[in-house]
Motif scaffolding. Structure first.
Motif, short mmCIF file in Angstrom:
data_model
loop_
_atom_site.label_atom_id
_atom_site.label_comp_id
_atom_site.label_asym_id
_atom_site.label_seq_id
_atom_site.Cartn_x
_atom_site.Cartn_y
_atom_site.Cartn_z
N VAL A 11 0.83 -1.20 0.00
CA VAL A 11 0.00 0.00 0.00
C VAL A 11 0.87 1.25 0.00
O VAL A 11 0.51 2.27 -0.59
CB VAL A 11 -0.95 0.00 1.21
CG1 VAL A 11 -1.71 1.31 1.31
CG2 VAL A 11 -1.94 -1.16 1.11
N LEU A 12 2.04 1.19 0.65
CA LEU A 12 2.93 2.35 0.70
C LEU A 12 3.38 2.78 -0.69
O LEU A 12 3.49 3.98 -0.97
CB LEU A 12 4.16 2.04 1.58
CG LEU A 12 3.99 2.24 3.08
CD1 LEU A 12 5.26 1.82 3.82
CD2 LEU A 12 3.64 3.69 3.41
N SER A 13 3.66 1.83 -1.56
CA SER A 13 4.06 2.17 -2.92
C SER A 13 2.93 2.92 -3.62
O SER A 13 3.16 3.85 -4.40
CB SER A 13 4.43 0.91 -3.71
OG SER A 13 3.29 0.07 -3.89
N ILE A 14 1.70 2.53 -3.32
CA ILE A 14 0.53 3.22 -3.88
C ILE A 14 0.44 4.64 -3.31
O ILE A 14 0.22 5.60 -4.05
CB ILE A 14 -0.76 2.43 -3.55
CG1 ILE A 14 -0.75 1.08 -4.28
CG2 ILE A 14 -2.00 3.22 -3.92
CD1 ILE A 14 -1.89 0.17 -3.91
N ILE A 18 0.41 8.32 -5.24
CA ILE A 18 -0.73 9.22 -5.02
C ILE A 18 -0.23 10.57 -4.50
O ILE A 18 -0.70 11.63 -4.93
CB ILE A 18 -1.72 8.60 -4.02
CG1 ILE A 18 -2.45 7.41 -4.65
CG2 ILE A 18 -2.76 9.64 -3.56
CD1 ILE A 18 -3.37 6.67 -3.69
N ALA A 19 0.73 10.52 -3.57
CA ALA A 19 1.28 11.75 -2.99
C ALA A 19 1.97 12.60 -4.05
O ALA A 19 1.91 13.84 -4.00
CB ALA A 19 2.25 11.41 -1.87
N ILE A 20 2.61 11.95 -5.02
CA ILE A 20 3.26 12.69 -6.11
C ILE A 20 2.21 13.44 -6.93
O ILE A 20 2.39 14.62 -7.26
CB ILE A 20 4.07 11.73 -7.02
CG1 ILE A 20 5.29 11.20 -6.25
CG2 ILE A 20 4.52 12.43 -8.30
CD1 ILE A 20 6.05 10.11 -6.98
N GLY A 21 1.11 12.75 -7.26
CA GLY A 21 0.02 13.42 -7.99
C GLY A 21 -0.56 14.57 -7.19
O GLY A 21 -0.86 15.64 -7.74
N TYR A 22 -0.72 14.35 -5.89
CA TYR A 22 -1.26 15.37 -4.99
C TYR A 22 -0.35 16.60 -4.95
O TYR A 22 -0.81 17.74 -5.07
CB TYR A 22 -1.40 14.78 -3.58
CG TYR A 22 -2.06 15.67 -2.57
CD1 TYR A 22 -3.43 15.59 -2.33
CD2 TYR A 22 -1.32 16.58 -1.81
CE1 TYR A 22 -4.06 16.40 -1.38
CE2 TYR A 22 -1.92 17.39 -0.86
CZ TYR A 22 -3.29 17.29 -0.65
OH TYR A 22 -3.89 18.09 0.28
N ALA A 23 0.96 16.35 -4.82
CA ALA A 23 1.93 17.44 -4.73
C ALA A 23 2.04 18.21 -6.05
O ALA A 23 2.11 19.44 -6.06
CB ALA A 23 3.30 16.89 -4.33
N CYS A 24 2.05 17.48 -7.16
CA CYS A 24 2.15 18.13 -8.47
C CYS A 24 0.92 19.00 -8.75
O CYS A 24 1.05 20.10 -9.30
CB CYS A 24 2.30 17.08 -9.57
SG CYS A 24 3.89 16.21 -9.55
N GLN A 25 -0.26 18.51 -8.35
CA GLN A 25 -1.47 19.31 -8.52
C GLN A 25 -1.41 20.55 -7.64
O GLN A 25 -1.78 21.65 -8.07
CB GLN A 25 -2.71 18.47 -8.15
CG GLN A 25 -4.03 19.21 -8.23
CD GLN A 25 -4.39 19.64 -9.64
OE1 GLN A 25 -3.97 19.00 -10.60
NE2 GLN A 25 -5.14 20.72 -9.76
N GLY A 115 -9.17 0.38 -7.32
CA GLY A 115 -9.23 -1.08 -7.23
C GLY A 115 -8.19 -1.78 -8.08
O GLY A 115 -7.54 -2.73 -7.62
N LEU A 116 -8.00 -1.32 -9.32
CA LEU A 116 -7.06 -1.97 -10.22
C LEU A 116 -5.60 -1.83 -9.77
O LEU A 116 -4.90 -2.84 -9.62
CB LEU A 116 -7.24 -1.44 -11.64
CG LEU A 116 -6.29 -2.02 -12.69
CD1 LEU A 116 -6.45 -3.53 -12.80
CD2 LEU A 116 -6.53 -1.38 -14.06
N PRO A 117 -5.11 -0.60 -9.53
CA PRO A 117 -3.72 -0.50 -9.07
C PRO A 117 -3.49 -1.17 -7.72
O PRO A 117 -2.42 -1.72 -7.46
CB PRO A 117 -3.47 1.02 -8.99
CG PRO A 117 -4.82 1.64 -8.96
CD PRO A 117 -5.72 0.73 -9.73
#
Length: 327
Positions: A11-14, A18-25, A115-117
């Motif tokens: 889950v940490l890799s996920i 997610i955090a990268i997408g959050y930070a970039c946004q 769900g998929l990732p």
């Protein structure tokens, strides 16, 4: 404890992506239309390619027959879930404008973007065809019965109201990856083996496109969480009820159905069992606020559920993984 730690690492890799997408946004890297374009790229290009390659690589005609058992399990689980959630809305006197949202939130999963990732990180690409079983039922139920439930709970309409169905939702583009793969599996086995195991440009292209699904989906979730705003989370009684329904009730119902099937002599491979249970505990569907707005329901409540379930699944999944591995 070992299983719990393994689940946390998966889950940490996920979480990191997610955090990268959050930070970039948050940094303003993505334009206004980027989220929508990214969603279309995943749904219409990467995901069909991923499903097509997974079917050719993992499944033979005999193995496809085993998917029907899971299909029945998912249908039973969703039907029971809607009956229980309907009872909960009456028992706890959930107001009009929230009842339909709660019922759909408890029983409708964000199968593609989380769900998929999640499934791929936990079980590998082998689990994709099994996940597809849940995805098919989940998609059809959401865009038929689910939409009808929310529309029927429209607080601005007295009496009965008819929901408007978009038939395109019943056969979304990702399912075409499955449909197109079937003739190859049953009739063109040599071509299927060549595409699945070859080194030509077709294999390379489809594998490359399929490989985009997981990272892009997680970045999409990060963008969504930033746009919704984590600070907007509010845990009230009705939100807590939806959380318990999604993360506790739904996987327990699925687990009981699988357990009953096994003790009735119906065999199912362990990875299929785990996939169905994990998918039954994934976050609520991301389009819930859109459906709420369309049918004049409580948009803030819908958004709150999506944000909370999309955040708290990080804690819930390792716990569920530990339980199902222990059992």
């Amino acid at each position: 404890m070992g299983v719990f730690w393994t689940s946390i690492q998966s889950v940490l890799s996920i979480v990191i992506i997610i955090a990268i997408g959050y930070a970039c946004q948050g940094a303003g890297w993505f334009g206004e239309g980027f989220q929508s374009a990214l969603s279309k790229l995943i749904m219409n290009v990467a995901l069909p390619a991923s499903i097509f390659m997974a079917m050719l690589s993992r499944f033979k005609p005999k193995q496809l027959a085993t998917l029907s058992t899971g299909l029945i399990y998912v249908i039973l689980s969703v039907a029971i879930g809607y009956l229980i959630s309907w009872g909960l809305t009456r028992l706890f006197k959930v107001p009009k404008g929230r009842r339909g949202l709660m019922m759909v939130a408890i029983n409708g999963a964000n199968t593609v973007f989380i769900g998929l990732p999640l499934n791929t990180a936990l079980f590998g690409d082998t689990s994709i065809p099994y996940l597809l079983v849940y995805y098919i039922v989940n998609t059809i139920v959401i865009w038929t019965f689910g939409v009808w439930v929310i529309a029927g709970d429209d607080p601005t309409v007295s009496g009965k109201t008819k929901a408007k169905f978009d038939l395109r939702h019943l056969l979304p583009v990702p399912l075409w990856g499955f449909i197109v793969a079937l003739p190859f599996i049953f009739f063109f086995t040599k071509a299927a083996n060549y595409i699945a195991n070859g080194t030509g440009f077709i294999t390379t292209t489809l594998s490359g496109l399929g490989g985009l699904v997981t990272p892009l989906s997680l970045i999409y979730i990060g963008i969504m969480l930033k746009k919704f705003g984590l600070s907007s989370m509010r845990i009230d009684a009705h939100s807590l009820l939806a959380l318990l329904g999604r993360f506790v009730l739904s996987p327990i119902v699925m687990g009981i159905i699988i357990f009953a099937g096994l003790h009735s002599g119906i065999q199912m491979v362990p990875i299929f069992q785990k996939t169905l249970i994990i998918q039954s505990a994934t976050p609520a569907l991301a389009v819930l606020p859109i459906l709420a707005d369309t049918y004049h329901s409580d948009v803030k409540y819908a958004t709150n559920i999506v944000v909370m379930t999309s955040t708290l699944f990080i804690i819930v999944v390792p716990i569920i993984m530990s339980i199902i591995n222990f059992i």
